[in-house]
Scaffold this active site. Structure first.
Site, PDB file in Angstrom:
ATOM      1  N   GLY A  10       0.757  -1.143   0.062  1.00 16.33           N
ATOM      2  CA  GLY A  10      -0.056  -0.008  -0.007  1.00 16.33           C
ATOM      3  C   GLY A  10       0.836   1.213   0.056  1.00 16.33           C
ATOM      4  O   GLY A  10       2.053   1.178   0.439  1.00 16.33           O
ATOM      5  N   ARG A  71       0.912  -4.907  -5.151  1.00 19.15           N
ATOM      6  CA  ARG A  71       1.166  -5.891  -4.040  1.00 19.15           C
ATOM      7  C   ARG A  71       1.535  -7.386  -4.801  1.00 19.15           C
ATOM      8  O   ARG A  71       0.981  -8.704  -4.506  1.00 19.15           O
ATOM      9  CB  ARG A  71      -0.440  -6.081  -3.433  1.00 19.15           C
ATOM     10  N   ASP A 102       6.151  -5.298   5.742  1.00 26.00           N
ATOM     11  CA  ASP A 102       6.705  -6.693   6.076  1.00 26.00           C
ATOM     12  C   ASP A 102       6.595  -7.465   4.701  1.00 26.00           C
ATOM     13  O   ASP A 102       7.466  -8.406   4.395  1.00 26.00           O
ATOM     14  CB  ASP A 102       6.341  -7.472   7.229  1.00 26.00           C
ATOM     15  N   THR A 124       4.959   1.872   6.120  1.00 26.95           N
ATOM     16  CA  THR A 124       3.521   1.270   6.566  1.00 26.95           C
ATOM     17  C   THR A 124       2.974   2.212   7.532  1.00 26.95           C
ATOM     18  O   THR A 124       3.016   2.680   8.343  1.00 26.95           O
ATOM     19  CB  THR A 124       3.455  -0.173   6.822  1.00 26.95           C
ATOM     20  N   ILE A 125       1.601   2.347   6.771  1.00 28.05           N
ATOM     21  CA  ILE A 125       0.864   3.455   7.834  1.00 28.05           C
ATOM     22  C   ILE A 125       0.287   2.782   9.013  1.00 28.05           C
ATOM     23  O   ILE A 125      -0.016   3.091  10.088  1.00 28.05           O
ATOM     24  CB  ILE A 125      -0.391   4.105   7.023  1.00 28.05           C
ATOM     25  N   ASP A 126       0.472   1.342   8.912  1.00 32.51           N
ATOM     26  CA  ASP A 126      -0.148   0.569  10.016  1.00 32.51           C
ATOM     27  C   ASP A 126       0.905   0.310  11.173  1.00 32.51           C
ATOM     28  O   ASP A 126       0.680   0.345  12.293  1.00 32.51           O
ATOM     29  CB  ASP A 126      -0.061  -0.930   9.582  1.00 32.51           C
ATOM     30  N   ASP A 128       3.289  -1.570  11.958  1.00 31.08           N
ATOM     31  CA  ASP A 128       3.508  -2.792  12.420  1.00 31.08           C
ATOM     32  C   ASP A 128       4.764  -3.519  12.532  1.00 31.08           C
ATOM     33  O   ASP A 128       5.019  -4.562  12.702  1.00 31.08           O
ATOM     34  CB  ASP A 128       2.361  -3.635  12.232  1.00 31.08           C
ATOM     35  N   ARG A 161     -25.599  11.926  18.676  1.00 33.46           N
ATOM     36  CA  ARG A 161     -25.587  10.505  18.426  1.00 33.46           C
ATOM     37  C   ARG A 161     -24.613   9.864  19.014  1.00 33.46           C
ATOM     38  O   ARG A 161     -23.602  10.541  19.498  1.00 33.46           O
ATOM     39  CB  ARG A 161     -25.474  10.670  16.740  1.00 33.46           C
ATOM     40  N   MET A 168      -7.954   2.177   9.686  1.00 34.47           N
ATOM     41  CA  MET A 168      -7.211   1.349   9.141  1.00 34.47           C
ATOM     42  C   MET A 168      -6.192   0.652  10.136  1.00 34.47           C
ATOM     43  O   MET A 168      -6.184   1.180  11.181  1.00 34.47           O
ATOM     44  CB  MET A 168      -6.503   1.648   7.853  1.00 34.47           C
ATOM     45  N   GLY A 169      -5.214  -0.149   9.740  1.00 29.39           N
ATOM     46  CA  GLY A 169      -4.291  -0.698  10.704  1.00 29.39           C
ATOM     47  C   GLY A 169      -3.956  -2.289  10.510  1.00 29.39           C
ATOM     48  O   GLY A 169      -3.220  -2.982  10.950  1.00 29.39           O
ATOM     49  N   ARG A 170      -4.813  -2.787   9.635  1.00 29.15           N
ATOM     50  CA  ARG A 170      -4.639  -4.484   9.562  1.00 29.15           C
ATOM     51  C   ARG A 170      -5.028  -5.016  10.792  1.00 29.15           C
ATOM     52  O   ARG A 170      -6.098  -4.861  11.516  1.00 29.15           O
ATOM     53  CB  ARG A 170      -3.659  -4.623   8.579  1.00 29.15           C
ATOM     54  N   LEU A 273      -8.533   7.289   2.813  1.00 29.39           N
ATOM     55  CA  LEU A 273      -8.312   8.773   2.973  1.00 29.39           C
ATOM     56  C   LEU A 273      -7.212   8.868   3.957  1.00 29.39           C
ATOM     57  O   LEU A 273      -6.291   9.782   3.976  1.00 29.39           O
ATOM     58  CB  LEU A 273      -9.350   9.218   3.806  1.00 29.39           C
ATOM     59  N   GLN A 274      -6.929   7.831   4.876  1.00 27.90           N
ATOM     60  CA  GLN A 274      -5.823   7.816   5.679  1.00 27.90           C
ATOM     61  C   GLN A 274      -4.443   7.728   5.297  1.00 27.90           C
ATOM     62  O   GLN A 274      -3.472   7.830   5.746  1.00 27.90           O
ATOM     63  CB  GLN A 274      -6.138   6.604   6.587  1.00 27.90           C
TER      64      GLN A 274
HETATM   65  O1  F6P Z   1      -1.206  -1.849   4.993  1.00 30.52           O
HETATM   66  C1  F6P Z   1      -1.808  -0.772   4.692  1.00 30.52           C
HETATM   67  C2  F6P Z   1      -3.251  -0.786   4.599  1.00 30.52           C
HETATM   68  O2  F6P Z   1      -3.922   0.477   4.209  1.00 30.52           O
HETATM   69  C3  F6P Z   1      -4.136  -1.429   5.693  1.00 30.52           C
HETATM   70  O3  F6P Z   1      -4.245  -0.569   6.828  1.00 30.52           O
HETATM   71  C4  F6P Z   1      -5.196  -1.872   4.999  1.00 30.52           C
HETATM   72  O4  F6P Z   1      -5.867  -3.008   5.592  1.00 30.52           O
HETATM   73  C5  F6P Z   1      -4.862  -2.280   3.643  1.00 30.52           C
HETATM   74  O5  F6P Z   1      -3.465  -1.344   3.409  1.00 30.52           O
HETATM   75  C6  F6P Z   1      -5.594  -1.773   2.762  1.00 30.52           C
HETATM   76  O6  F6P Z   1      -5.435  -2.391   1.374  1.00 30.52           O
HETATM   77  P1  F6P Z   1      -5.725  -1.937  -0.123  1.00 30.52           P
HETATM   78  O7  F6P Z   1      -4.949  -0.811  -0.335  1.00 30.52           O
HETATM   79  O8  F6P Z   1      -5.479  -2.913  -0.874  1.00 30.52           O
HETATM   80  O9  F6P Z   1      -7.238  -1.573  -0.033  1.00 30.52           O
END
Ligand code: F6P
Length: 342
Positions: A10, A71, A102, A124-126, A128, A161, A168-170, A273-274
């Site tokens: 990503g 990917r 990774d 990686t934005i995650d 991790d 509400r 995100m973050g997988r 968007l993130q």
């Molecule tokens: O690993 C980065 C990430 O943005 C995750 O947070 C998310 O689950 C995934 O990629 C989304 O994947 P794609 O870009 O294939 O929709």
């Protein structure tokens, strides 16, 4: 000397700044840089373009990645790794810098083990990757999520509400925890700590009973209730690295909360968007430092290494350490965050 640079997985804000740093530092040492398009796919198909300091000059603030990404996993293809080695020779590359998470770095390690001169850069934005405190893109994702939650607060309050914000973050809850804390969410749910739905209902009802007119819950896409067997997927079909696409747990929780508590609830999935738009200053700085250090590793011929951030230092570690372990939110950090869950 000529080196190649590619980014896989990503995209993450800051990737372009890393490429700019690599090209500039390489230029200082008379190293030529070839950009490989679309990650490993471009290496398999020898799709490349020469890079120079003029091409990358305006890239510090650019989101996305000018080389494109994919990917594609060469290790899943018969002779894929061998083909990468052959194509590095065909492109006259003495070495390769692979920028990725990774998955991409796992392929980089395999290529290194097969004899290629490879150096990594962590993104990686995650956030991790266990070897580094921060990876390129994470701080931007946190800022975007924080700003979104800050904004949602006004409409949540106006309509009295409950809002569920999915981030995100997988498989990890770094973005959720940082953004949730920064934006003053009333509850943050992360993959590392399966949650009890009864606790979620109790919290929003308690807030209502205490006269609080709205509640904000941040949920990581990979979070799940204790009783649930599986995560919520947007697509169950797996990519070449074995990941199904997460997404949708927020809307599921929205419906459950409304049904079980009677409180009007809405959900927002922040999604891609993130990862979009310009990187925040920290990511630009981090990407620049890591890119420069990657070239230093090339100069020292420290193949199979990756520069990472430890404290405020950039230090080299072995690529194989990257794939050994995923960095999860530690229980004590989540316990600390619970101070705000009221
Ligand atoms: O690993 C980065 C990430 O943005 C995750 O947070 C998310 O689950 C995934 O990629 C989304 O994947 P794609 O870009 O294939 O929709």
């Amino acid at each position: 000397m000529r080196i190649g640079v590619l980014t896989g997985g990503g995209d993450a804000p800051g990737l372009n700044a890393a490429v700019k740093a690599i090209v500039n530092r390489a230029h200082d040492h008379k190293i030529e840089v070839t950009g490989i398009k679309r990650g490993w796919a471009g290496l398999l198909e020898t799709e490349s373009e020469p890079l120079d300091i003029h091409k990358v000059e305006d890239l510090s603030a650019e989101g996305g990645i000018m080389l494109y990404t994919s990917r594609t996993n060469p290790a899943k293809m018969p002779d894929g790794i061998q083909k990468c080695l052959t194509n590095m020779k065909q492109l006259s590359l003495d070495a390769l810098i692979a920028i990725g998470g990774d998955d991409t770095l796992g392929v980089a390690e395999k290529l290194f083990e097969a004899g290629a001169h490879v150096v990594g850069v962590p993104k990686t934005i995650d956030n991790d990757l266990s070897v580094t405190d921060y990876s390129i893109g994470f701080h931007t994702a946190v800022s975007i999520a924080t700003e979104a939650i800050d904004k949602l607060r006004t409409t949540a309050r106006a309509h009295q509400r409950v809002f569920v914000v999915e981030v995100m973050g997988r498989y990890t809850g770094w973005i959720a925890l940082y953004a949730g804390l920064a934006a003053g969410a009333h509850l943050v749910l992360i993959p590392e700590v399966p949650f009890d739905l009864k606790d979620v209902y109790a919290l929003v009802k308690k807030r209502k009973a205490a006269g609080k007119v709205y509640s904000i819950i941040v949920i990581a896409e990979g979070a799940k209730p204790v009783a649930e067997e599986s995560l919520v997927f947007k697509k169950t079909e797996k990519d070449q690295f074995g990941h199904a696409l997460l997404g949708g747990v927020g809307p599921v929780l929205e419906k459950l909360i409304e049904r079980e508590t009677g409180l009007e609830t809405r959900s927002v999935v922040l999604g891609h968007l993130q990862r979009s738009g310009p990187p925040v200053a920290f990511d630009r700085f981090l990407a620049s430092s890591l890119g420069i250090e990657a070239i230093e590793l090339v100069r020292k011929q420290q193949w199979g290494y990756i520069p990472v951030m430890k404290g405020s230092e950039i230090v080299p570690v072995r690529l194989k350490e990257v794939v050994a372990k995923r960095k999860q939110v530690p229980p004590e950090l989540y316990e600390m965050a619970k101070t705000f869950f009221k």
